[in-house]
Write an enzyme that holds these catalytic residues in place. Sequence first.
Site, mmCIF file in Angstrom:
data_model
loop_
_atom_site.group_PDB
_atom_site.id
_atom_site.type_symbol
_atom_site.label_atom_id
_atom_site.label_comp_id
_atom_site.label_asym_id
_atom_site.label_seq_id
_atom_site.Cartn_x
_atom_site.Cartn_y
_atom_site.Cartn_z
ATOM 1 N N THR A 86 5.768 -11.286 -2.119
ATOM 2 C CA THR A 86 7.027 -10.564 -2.213
ATOM 3 C C THR A 86 8.207 -11.498 -1.891
ATOM 4 O O THR A 86 8.172 -12.255 -0.926
ATOM 5 C CB THR A 86 7.039 -9.372 -1.246
ATOM 6 N N ARG A 112 0.209 -9.416 9.401
ATOM 7 C CA ARG A 112 1.508 -8.839 9.760
ATOM 8 C C ARG A 112 2.584 -9.884 9.487
ATOM 9 O O ARG A 112 3.436 -10.172 10.328
ATOM 10 C CB ARG A 112 1.515 -8.373 11.222
ATOM 11 N N GLY A 114 5.218 -10.013 7.375
ATOM 12 C CA GLY A 114 6.610 -9.574 7.397
ATOM 13 C C GLY A 114 7.487 -10.195 6.329
ATOM 14 O O GLY A 114 8.641 -10.567 6.595
ATOM 15 N N SER A 173 4.590 -2.236 2.205
ATOM 16 C CA SER A 173 4.102 -3.121 3.258
ATOM 17 C C SER A 173 4.298 -2.448 4.612
ATOM 18 O O SER A 173 5.376 -1.921 4.897
ATOM 19 C CB SER A 173 4.859 -4.450 3.246
ATOM 20 N N ASN A 244 -1.435 -1.015 -1.530
ATOM 21 C CA ASN A 244 -1.171 -2.068 -0.560
ATOM 22 C C ASN A 244 -2.222 -2.013 0.547
ATOM 23 O O ASN A 244 -3.225 -1.311 0.434
ATOM 24 C CB ASN A 244 0.245 -1.892 0.019
#
Length: 362
Positions: A86, A112, A114, A173, A244
């Site tokens: 992303t 994780r 982010g 996400s 996801n």
Amino acid sequence: MIDPFKRLARKGLFLFDPETAHGMSIAALKSGLVPACQITPDPRLRQTVAGLTFENPLGMAAGYDKNAEVPEALLRLGFGFTEIGTVTPRPQSGNPRPRIFRLVEDEAVINRLGFNNEGHEAAFERLSALTGKGVVGVNIGANKDSEDRITDYVAGIRCFYSVARYFTANISSPNTPGLRDLQARESLAALLSAVLAARDEMAERSGRKIPVFLKIAPDLTEEGMDDIAAEALAHPLDGLIVSNTTLSREGLKDQRQAKETGGLSGVPLFEKSTAVLARMRKRVGAALPIIGVGGVSSAETALEKIRAGADLVQLYSCMVYEGPGLPGNIVRGLSGLLDREKAGSIRELRDSRLDYWAARKV
């Protein structure tokens, strides 16, 4: 015979932390150290979905090639398409390390991250330099500190319109606080209206209409699935990506790593994501394209996604355990399964186990 990569991975790459190993794999693909996969094209695997022609139904999911460093190298591994990102408008470092965890017994990964990425400008420059004609999608997201997340998605459409073959709006996400709130009906309606208006504006200027997919979470209530399906059909969206990563830790063997926060992917996600996929297919009907993601580790699991309602499938985490030979093995395996089923095309098998999967526990 044990696959040579697996020996190397368990004794070599797995000695490094997952994020370092990931960087090494990107470097290997950049340098050409990973050999291209030799696959004889099978016309039974070729299909047109959302106006795009895919040589085979297997794609690399977003998350691996976040910054568009190796899309063509990934296509050479045998993938029929790949998805970068992303990508967010501005570069961001993501969450503190460690932020990726292997659950080896489960063949799973918890991350994780982010949305760590180098931003729109860097990815656009790399995509602009591509010379191949393969299908490369762009997965767009919002900066963590954005004051207007919808504007960030619109910026992604405008930035990458000349280089993307398709877009994915990633609103699922679990690692960006509040991002999944965009799946709520009112917020989703506003997002889709803005994103599709930007796409239509760019299409009018360029004469090319680029399809837009929406990537959703597996951790949805029945009402949540109803809302997403209704908005997807109302706008209308070009397709869904299901799903996801999950926040669920049900059935994991590695209970120590299972305590880490983040999204779970890999083999344990297969059942849940496939059940959600089938439920969404039931809701949106036969026409809307769906890409199935989650726990694809073999030709059999890829085909099962298609039987559950997917037009195309993607993988990522299972390649961590199976190595770069996995996509080629799956594509060749799909041809073998079509032989066994005496099917003239992969499309013939779509929805053949839809009712079974739609009835499974989510």
